[in-house]
Design a protein around this motif. Structure first.
Motif: not given
Length: 133
Positions: A76-90, A113-126
């Protein structure tokens, strides 16, 4: 000098390597073509994460089915979250792993696919990420 054939997480990938060691000091790491005897990791690896869930604050105690089962709290939480909040948590989860010297994490993506697109938007270094499912 000792020599160990190992499956090794090294240089951002996995492969079969020969580790040359003497007096507990790694002298060299070279590609190998013989059967590995060991698994070696150049740092901590978090082998089972769901970083997309990181924004979720846990509710009061629930049984497992009510918490993570179909239609449960997590879904229920995953279905209701906005992308900005999810990215902040990640980003916060990744920051914590890096602070704790985790070198890589294996993430089980949710949301298709949406979940994959979200994590791929985040620049991850280190830290290395391996995305599963």
């Amino acid at each position: 000098m000792n020599s160990y054939n190992a499956h090794l997480f090294y240089n951002g990938g996995y492969g079969l390597y020969k580790i040359l060691e003497e007096n507990s000091l790694v002298l060299d790491i070279v590609e190998a073509d013989s059967e590995p005897e060991y698994v070696a990791v150049g740092g901590f690896v978090n082998a089972h994460t769901h970083v997309g869930d990181s924004f979720i604050d846990l509710p009061p105690k629930l049984d497992v089915a009510s918490l993570v089962g179909p239609g449960g709290y997590k879904h229920r939480m995953l279905n209701s979250v906005d992308e900005k909040t999810m990215i902040k948590g990640i980003k916060e989860s990744i920051k914590t792993m890096k602070r704790e010297k985790v070198r890589a994490f294996f993430d089980f993506r949710e949301g298709g696919i949406k979940g994959l697109e979200i994590i791929n938007k985040i620049k991850i270094e280190g830290i290395e990420k391996v995305i599963l499912s």
